[in-house]
Write an enzyme that holds these catalytic residues in place. Structure first.
Site, PDB file in Angstrom:
ATOM      1  N   GLU A   7       0.823  -1.210   0.000  1.00 31.34           N
ATOM      2  CA  GLU A   7       0.000   0.000   0.000  1.00 31.34           C
ATOM      3  C   GLU A   7       0.863   1.268   0.000  1.00 31.34           C
ATOM      4  O   GLU A   7       1.811   1.386   0.768  1.00 31.34           O
ATOM      5  CB  GLU A   7      -0.902  -0.018   1.240  1.00 31.34           C
ATOM      6  CG  GLU A   7      -1.842   1.173   1.356  1.00 31.34           C
ATOM      7  CD  GLU A   7      -2.608   1.185   2.657  1.00 31.34           C
ATOM      8  OE1 GLU A   7      -3.649   1.875   2.723  1.00 31.34           O
ATOM      9  OE2 GLU A   7      -2.184   0.510   3.626  1.00 31.34           O
ATOM     10  N   LYS A  36     -10.464   2.530  -1.552  1.00 35.30           N
ATOM     11  CA  LYS A  36     -10.551   1.886  -0.233  1.00 35.30           C
ATOM     12  C   LYS A  36     -11.868   2.223   0.466  1.00 35.30           C
ATOM     13  O   LYS A  36     -12.218   3.398   0.629  1.00 35.30           O
ATOM     14  CB  LYS A  36      -9.352   2.329   0.607  1.00 35.30           C
ATOM     15  CG  LYS A  36      -9.194   1.629   1.943  1.00 35.30           C
ATOM     16  CD  LYS A  36      -7.869   2.060   2.563  1.00 35.30           C
ATOM     17  CE  LYS A  36      -7.596   1.408   3.903  1.00 35.30           C
ATOM     18  NZ  LYS A  36      -6.260   1.802   4.428  1.00 35.30           N
ATOM     19  N   CYS A  71      -5.642  -2.771   2.752  1.00 32.57           N
ATOM     20  CA  CYS A  71      -5.283  -2.711   4.171  1.00 32.57           C
ATOM     21  C   CYS A  71      -6.485  -2.930   5.105  1.00 32.57           C
ATOM     22  O   CYS A  71      -6.918  -4.054   5.265  1.00 32.57           O
ATOM     23  CB  CYS A  71      -4.552  -1.413   4.469  1.00 32.57           C
ATOM     24  SG  CYS A  71      -3.558  -1.495   5.998  1.00 32.57           S
TER      25      CYS A  71
END
Length: 299
Positions: free
Chosen positions: A43, A116, A153
């Site tokens: 990331e 995300k 993540c």
């Protein structure tokens, strides 16, 4: 039998973008030289993990998807090496900012962008200051290696994310990551819990799960804060077993070759998606199931 060789990488990041991009390219080339068909980078690898603190200066790191020089660089690399590359980047979209990932196919074409969904906010991980919540929804892409799904993540802790992507037909789930200690290294390492959460997604969905994390200590700003990233990047098979794992503090490329046809057979044989009861899961559409239940009773 259709086999895919999957690679995950991990590296330390500096505050020099060109150096980080060059190091990421080196790891991709290393992975492909060992037979990788798809390579996962960590990331926000273009920079250090700036989200440790709130500083508006870091918004300058965000770049639009269109005309993005780093994405173009990795598109050329993917085409040259005939490899699938999911690439994490800090996206600027007019007045919005997203923690995003571009899925680059083996011909160099970009199949789309995922933003995300779950944005964390805590000591050392102050992402809500920088990123809007993603608006793309969970997606899957048909690539040269098959159908893949990507989270980023914090997404990896949510079973709903993994299940949604597998419902859409993903055979491989990939999670670029930046995770380590709390500020000053003050909490016990969570790397085993982090792995087990995703191993559970692999086992309960009969799907391959891949995570790429960063390594090393990164200090941001003048406040003396730092995070210690614990690596431990891994590949888990459809039984949730770790079939490849990197260490906690070394630059690494790890690989695993897996039979996608066998994984699809296992998924059908286990019956997870046959025996689901979507009509029973209304609570999952609420923030407070107990409150919703009480409201129904009162009405």
């Amino acid at each position: 039998m259709k086999t895919v060789t999957i690679a995950a990488t991990q590296m330390a990041c500096s505050d020099d973008i060109a150096t980080n991009v060059a190091n990421a390219e080196k790891l991709v080339r290393d992975a492909v030289s060992q037979g990788a068909n798809i390579v996962l980078l960590q990331e926000l690898f273009q920079s250090q993990y700036f989200c440790q603190i709130e500083d508006p200066a870091f918004f300058a790191l965000a770049k639009p998807y269109e005309g993005n020089e780093v994405l173009s660089h990795f598109q050329s690399l993917a085409k040259e090496l005939n490899v699938v590359l999911p690439v994490s980047f800090f996206e600027k979209a007019n007045n919005a900012h997203f923690n995003s990932l571009a899925v680059i196919d083996a011909d160099g074409g970009c199949l789309g962008v995922y933003r995300k969904t779950h944005i964390p906010h805590g000591a050392g991980y102050q992402e809500k200051y920088y990123f809007n919540p993603g608006d793309t929804g969970f997606q899957v892409w048909d690539t040269a290696v098959g159908r893949i799904g990507c989270g980023i993540c914090w997404d990896q802790w949510f079973p709903e994310c993994a299940r949604s992507m597998v419902l859409q037909g993903a055979d491989i789930l990939l999670y670029p990551t930046a995770i380590g200690s709390d500020l000053f290294g003050g909490t016990p390492s969570s790397n085993r819990k982090w792995q087990r959460a995703m191993q559970g997604h692999a086992a309960s969905n009969s799907v391959v799960v891949v995570a790429s994390n960063r390594i090393g200590r990164e200090a941001i700003g003048n406040g003396g804060t730092h995070l210690d990233f614990y690596g431990s990047s891994f590949i888990a098979d459809a039984y949730g077993e770790l079939v490849a794992e990197a260490g906690t503090d070394e630059e690494a490329v790890i690989l695993a070759t897996l039979d996608m046809d066998a994984i699809r057979f296992e998924r059908a044989a286990w019956g997870f998606f046959r025996d689901r009861r979507p009509e029973m899961y209304d609570d999952l559409m609420t923030l407070d199931a107990a409150y919703q239940t009480a409201s129904v009773r009162l009405s």
